[in-house]
Enzyme design. Structure first.
Site, PDB file in Angstrom:
ATOM      1  N   CYS A  77      -0.144  16.665   9.737  1.00  0.00           N
ATOM      2  CA  CYS A  77       0.074  15.940   8.482  1.00  0.00           C
ATOM      3  C   CYS A  77      -0.210  16.821   7.273  1.00  0.00           C
ATOM      4  O   CYS A  77       0.082  16.410   6.141  1.00  0.00           O
ATOM      5  CB  CYS A  77      -0.859  14.734   8.346  1.00  0.00           C
ATOM      6  SG  CYS A  77      -0.812  13.565   9.682  1.00  0.00           S
ATOM      7  N   HIS A  95      -3.612   8.850   5.691  1.00  0.00           N
ATOM      8  CA  HIS A  95      -2.442   8.555   6.523  1.00  0.00           C
ATOM      9  C   HIS A  95      -2.866   7.499   7.530  1.00  0.00           C
ATOM     10  O   HIS A  95      -3.813   7.727   8.287  1.00  0.00           O
ATOM     11  CB  HIS A  95      -1.961   9.818   7.231  1.00  0.00           C
ATOM     12  CG  HIS A  95      -0.865   9.565   8.218  1.00  0.00           C
ATOM     13  ND1 HIS A  95       0.236   8.803   7.898  1.00  0.00           N
ATOM     14  CD2 HIS A  95      -0.700   9.957   9.505  1.00  0.00           C
ATOM     15  CE1 HIS A  95       1.027   8.741   8.948  1.00  0.00           C
ATOM     16  NE2 HIS A  95       0.486   9.419   9.943  1.00  0.00           N
ATOM     17  N   HIS A  97      -1.650   4.371  10.474  1.00  0.00           N
ATOM     18  CA  HIS A  97      -0.622   3.804  11.347  1.00  0.00           C
ATOM     19  C   HIS A  97      -0.750   2.280  11.322  1.00  0.00           C
ATOM     20  O   HIS A  97      -0.577   1.623  12.349  1.00  0.00           O
ATOM     21  CB  HIS A  97      -0.772   4.346  12.769  1.00  0.00           C
ATOM     22  CG  HIS A  97      -0.363   5.775  12.921  1.00  0.00           C
ATOM     23  ND1 HIS A  97      -0.471   6.463  14.107  1.00  0.00           N
ATOM     24  CD2 HIS A  97       0.181   6.650  12.032  1.00  0.00           C
ATOM     25  CE1 HIS A  97      -0.027   7.704  13.938  1.00  0.00           C
ATOM     26  NE2 HIS A  97       0.366   7.843  12.693  1.00  0.00           N
ATOM     27  N   GLU A 120      -0.325 -11.425  -5.778  1.00  0.00           N
ATOM     28  CA  GLU A 120      -1.512 -11.075  -6.554  1.00  0.00           C
ATOM     29  C   GLU A 120      -2.048  -9.680  -6.231  1.00  0.00           C
ATOM     30  O   GLU A 120      -2.509  -8.953  -7.117  1.00  0.00           O
ATOM     31  CB  GLU A 120      -2.616 -12.124  -6.309  1.00  0.00           C
ATOM     32  CG  GLU A 120      -3.932 -11.865  -7.017  1.00  0.00           C
ATOM     33  CD  GLU A 120      -3.832 -11.926  -8.547  1.00  0.00           C
ATOM     34  OE1 GLU A 120      -2.806 -12.389  -9.074  1.00  0.00           O
ATOM     35  OE2 GLU A 120      -4.800 -11.493  -9.206  1.00  0.00           O
ATOM     36  N   HIS A 170       6.433   4.207  11.818  1.00  0.00           N
ATOM     37  CA  HIS A 170       5.381   5.197  12.015  1.00  0.00           C
ATOM     38  C   HIS A 170       4.100   4.826  11.261  1.00  0.00           C
ATOM     39  O   HIS A 170       3.059   4.593  11.873  1.00  0.00           O
ATOM     40  CB  HIS A 170       5.923   6.567  11.573  1.00  0.00           C
ATOM     41  CG  HIS A 170       4.940   7.680  11.609  1.00  0.00           C
ATOM     42  ND1 HIS A 170       5.310   9.000  11.615  1.00  0.00           N
ATOM     43  CD2 HIS A 170       3.585   7.693  11.611  1.00  0.00           C
ATOM     44  CE1 HIS A 170       4.244   9.771  11.647  1.00  0.00           C
ATOM     45  NE2 HIS A 170       3.188   8.997  11.639  1.00  0.00           N
TER      46      HIS A 170
END
Ligand code: ZN
Length: 218
Positions: A77, A95, A97, A120, A170
């Site tokens: 990543c 990151h 999932h 909201e 993903h």
């Protein structure tokens, strides 16, 4: 060990995100920037068992300055995290999932962003109000995570009002000015996606009975 507090914060958040399903099966990740130094969780390891000494240290160009003693790999990543650090001056990037985000990505037609309005929790996102139509870019997934970098960078530049990029089927990359801000942005997006999917599944619309107007809000 330098930057111990931030290293501990990464471990603590990895554990938290593992508990709520954002980083199970070694997935997900976190990076925090401290000045010109970027600290990044390692790849392919149980995120709930990371130690402060396991965190990679990078410079602003994304080069590893210090690697952990244990034989861990830098996350694939990394180039995606760098897109937010480079182009948006992010202080932290997550990151996840998140299942809610993954399901929400399936409702978005190819080439379009996820559009959200009149919920909201939008107000928890930086610069977004209840009556705004907020667009979060959705990019298609690739076989290898590092292959996403060009798409991620293009989406970051094309949607300057969003501080997240969803990767279809993903997960999501989310950033903020610091780690607390990135975490709260991630929580809001998770909630919004959960609500979006529930509305989609149940045939509900948040617009049907909402008669509120921008002037109603102080
Ligand atoms: Zn991932």
């Amino acid at each position: 060990m330098t930057l111990l507090t931030e290293r501990q914060k990464i471990c603590e958040l990895c554990r938290l995100f593992w508990q709520i399903g954002w980083a199970s099966g070694t997935g997900g990740g976190i990076a925090i920037r401290v000045g010109e130094t970027i600290l990044m969780a390692p790849s392919g390891v149980e995120k709930e068992n990371i130690e402060p000494a396991d965190i990679f240290e990078l410079d602003r160009q994304g080069h590893v300055v210090r690697a952990p003693d244990r034989p861990f790999k830098l996350t694939a990543c990394a180039p995606l995290f760098m897109a937010a650090f480079t182009h948006r001056q992010a202080g932290a990037v997550l990151h996840s999932h998140s299942l809610h985000v993954v399901l929400a990505s399936m409702t978005v037609p190819a080439g379009e962003p996820l559009r959200l309005t009149r919920l909201e929790m939008l107000k928890g996102l930086q610069g977004v109000g209840y009556f705004d139509t907020h667009e979060i870019p959705v990019i298609d997934n690739t076989a290898q995570e590092h292959q996403l970098a060009d798409r991620m960078e293009a989406a970051v530049l094309a949607f300057p009002l969003a501080n997240a990029v969803i990767v279809r089927n993903h997960g999501v990359y989310i950033w903020g000015r610091d780690v607390v801000h990135a975490k709260t942005q991630a929580e809001c997006i998770d909630w919004l996606c959960r609500c979006h999917v529930a509305m989609h599944t149940g045939g509900l619309s948040n617009l049907t009975h909402d008669r509120s107007q921008p002037t109603d809000v102080a």
